[in-house]
Scaffold this motif. Structure first.
Motif, mmCIF file in Angstrom:
data_model
loop_
_atom_site.group_PDB
_atom_site.id
_atom_site.type_symbol
_atom_site.label_atom_id
_atom_site.label_comp_id
_atom_site.label_asym_id
_atom_site.label_seq_id
_atom_site.Cartn_x
_atom_site.Cartn_y
_atom_site.Cartn_z
ATOM 1 N N LEU A 132 -0.687 23.626 7.340
ATOM 2 C CA LEU A 132 -2.003 24.226 7.139
ATOM 3 C C LEU A 132 -3.104 23.260 7.583
ATOM 4 N N VAL A 133 -2.988 22.005 7.166
ATOM 5 C CA VAL A 133 -3.983 20.996 7.553
ATOM 6 C C VAL A 133 -3.999 20.835 9.072
ATOM 7 N N SER A 134 -2.830 20.682 9.681
ATOM 8 C CA SER A 134 -2.726 20.464 11.120
ATOM 9 C C SER A 134 -3.263 21.645 11.934
ATOM 10 N N ASN A 135 -3.053 22.853 11.430
ATOM 11 C CA ASN A 135 -3.418 24.045 12.201
ATOM 12 C C ASN A 135 -4.756 24.675 11.832
ATOM 13 N N ALA A 136 -5.250 24.417 10.627
ATOM 14 C CA ALA A 136 -6.459 25.124 10.198
ATOM 15 C C ALA A 136 -7.601 24.213 9.757
ATOM 16 N N PHE A 137 -7.313 23.024 9.273
ATOM 17 C CA PHE A 137 -8.374 22.169 8.739
ATOM 18 C C PHE A 137 -8.844 21.098 9.714
ATOM 19 N N GLU A 138 -8.341 21.128 10.917
ATOM 20 C CA GLU A 138 -8.760 20.186 11.948
ATOM 21 C C GLU A 138 -9.625 20.942 12.957
ATOM 22 N N HIS A 139 -10.204 20.226 13.906
ATOM 23 C CA HIS A 139 -11.094 20.859 14.890
ATOM 24 C C HIS A 139 -10.358 21.760 15.867
ATOM 25 N N LYS A 140 -9.070 21.495 16.055
ATOM 26 C CA LYS A 140 -8.264 22.386 16.883
ATOM 27 C C LYS A 140 -6.870 22.463 16.279
ATOM 28 N N ARG A 141 -6.114 23.468 16.686
ATOM 29 C CA ARG A 141 -4.774 23.697 16.126
ATOM 30 C C ARG A 141 -3.777 22.638 16.590
ATOM 31 N N GLY A 142 -2.826 22.336 15.716
ATOM 32 C CA GLY A 142 -1.713 21.471 16.093
ATOM 33 C C GLY A 142 -2.046 20.002 16.209
ATOM 34 N N ILE A 143 -2.998 19.532 15.408
ATOM 35 C CA ILE A 143 -3.324 18.100 15.425
ATOM 36 C C ILE A 143 -2.130 17.328 14.847
ATOM 37 N N GLY A 183 1.226 30.986 -1.557
ATOM 38 C CA GLY A 183 1.408 32.398 -1.252
ATOM 39 C C GLY A 183 0.453 32.918 -0.187
ATOM 40 N N LEU A 184 -0.385 32.043 0.352
ATOM 41 C CA LEU A 184 -1.374 32.453 1.353
ATOM 42 C C LEU A 184 -0.989 32.036 2.765
ATOM 43 N N TYR A 185 -0.272 30.950 2.855
ATOM 44 C CA TYR A 185 0.105 30.406 4.163
ATOM 45 C C TYR A 185 1.600 30.138 4.094
ATOM 46 N N HIS A 186 2.356 30.681 5.001
ATOM 47 C CA HIS A 186 3.806 30.643 4.893
ATOM 48 C C HIS A 186 4.441 29.478 5.646
ATOM 49 N N LYS A 187 3.852 28.334 5.464
ATOM 50 C CA LYS A 187 4.404 27.058 5.918
ATOM 51 C C LYS A 187 3.879 26.009 4.944
ATOM 52 N N SER A 188 4.174 24.737 5.205
ATOM 53 C CA SER A 188 3.767 23.672 4.288
ATOM 54 C C SER A 188 2.266 23.399 4.341
ATOM 55 N N LEU A 189 1.800 22.653 3.371
ATOM 56 C CA LEU A 189 0.395 22.252 3.320
ATOM 57 C C LEU A 189 0.029 21.416 4.553
ATOM 58 N N LEU A 190 0.944 20.555 5.020
ATOM 59 C CA LEU A 190 0.640 19.754 6.208
ATOM 60 C C LEU A 190 0.496 20.635 7.453
ATOM 61 N N LEU A 210 0.843 -1.194 0.000
ATOM 62 C CA LEU A 210 0.000 0.000 0.000
ATOM 63 C C LEU A 210 0.877 1.241 0.000
ATOM 64 N N ILE A 211 0.601 2.144 -0.926
ATOM 65 C CA ILE A 211 1.389 3.371 -1.060
ATOM 66 C C ILE A 211 0.434 4.546 -0.997
ATOM 67 N N GLY A 212 0.771 5.532 -0.175
ATOM 68 C CA GLY A 212 -0.094 6.698 -0.054
ATOM 69 C C GLY A 212 0.698 7.977 0.087
ATOM 70 N N HIS A 213 0.286 8.970 -0.661
ATOM 71 C CA HIS A 213 0.874 10.304 -0.541
ATOM 72 C C HIS A 213 -0.197 11.238 -0.004
ATOM 73 N N SER A 214 0.138 12.044 0.985
ATOM 74 C CA SER A 214 -0.758 13.027 1.568
ATOM 75 C C SER A 214 -2.050 12.353 2.037
ATOM 76 N N ALA A 215 -3.199 12.738 1.485
ATOM 77 C CA ALA A 215 -4.472 12.139 1.905
ATOM 78 C C ALA A 215 -4.577 10.673 1.485
#
Length: 169
Positions: free
Chosen positions: A120-131, A111-118, A39-44
C-alpha cells in the motif's frame, strides 16, 4: 510520516536529536568511546534510524549493527544514508527481516487493500506507484547492491519470513 522521521534527527528539538545531544554530553570521554549502539527499526522506524545513523557517526559514536523488520524505508534513502557506512567499515552488522513476497501479496490491509501495508505504501502513499521499499522482498532481492555484502561489513544478512514452508491457498 517520512518528514517527521527526518526531523526527529535533524531538528534541534527533535526527539532523536535530543537523544543524540545527550549521548554526546557524557561527561567522561572514555565512557563515550566505549558505548556501542545497535539501531533497530520496524516499518517507519527504519526511516528514523536511517536519518539518525549519520548523525551518530558524525558525533564519533559507535554503531555496531542495524536491524530492520518490515522496513518502510525507501531503497534510495537506505543507499544514501545507511549503505555508505557499511562500505567504509563504520558499521559492521546488518540484518533485515521481511515477508516473502507471496505472503505480502496474500495479505489483507484492513479489508480495504488486498495486499500488505508495504505494498500500500509503495503503490499509493508515494509520488508514483511501485516505489522500491527496503522491506519488500521483491525489491530487495532484485538489487545486487543490497544482496551482496559490502566490503566493509562483517555481517550482511536477511531473513525471509515465514521461515517455515508457506502453505498453498
Amino acid at each position: 510520516m517520512k518528514k517527521n522521521a527526518e526531523m526527529a534527527s535533524n531538528n534541534e528539538q527533535g526527539g532523536l536529536r535530543l537523544l543524540y545531544d545527550k549521548l554526546l554530553k557524557v561527561t567522561k570521554p572514555e565512557i563515550r568511546s566505549r558505548l556501542r549502539l545497535h539501531l533497530i527499526g520496524h516499518s517507519a522506524g527504519a526511516i528514523f534510524q536511517a536519518h539518525l545513523l549519520p548523525k551518530l557517526l558524525e558525533g564519533g559514536l559507535h554503531v555496531d549493527g542495524i536491524y530492520f523488520m518490515g522496513s518502510a524505508c525507501r531503497v534510495e534513502l537506505f543507499k544514501t544514508k545507511v549503505l555508505p557506512s557499511y562500505q567504509n567499515g563504520k558499521v559492521a552488522a546488518f540484518t533485515q527481516f521481511h515477508l516473502a513476497d507471496t505472503v505480502e501479496q496474500k495479505d489483507n490491509c484492513f479489508g480495504l487493500y488486498h495486499k500488505s501495508l508495504l505494498y500500500l505504501v509503495s503503490n499509493a502513499f508515494e509520488h508514483k506507484r511501485g516505489i522500491p521499499l527496503l522491506g519488500m522482498e521483491k525489491f530487495f532481492l532484485a538489487d545486487p547492491e543490497l544482496t551482496q555484502k559490502p566490503t566493509g561489513a562483517e555481517v550482511w544478512q536477511w531473513v525471509t519470513c515465514p521461515t517455515i514452508p508457506i502453505p498453498p491457498n
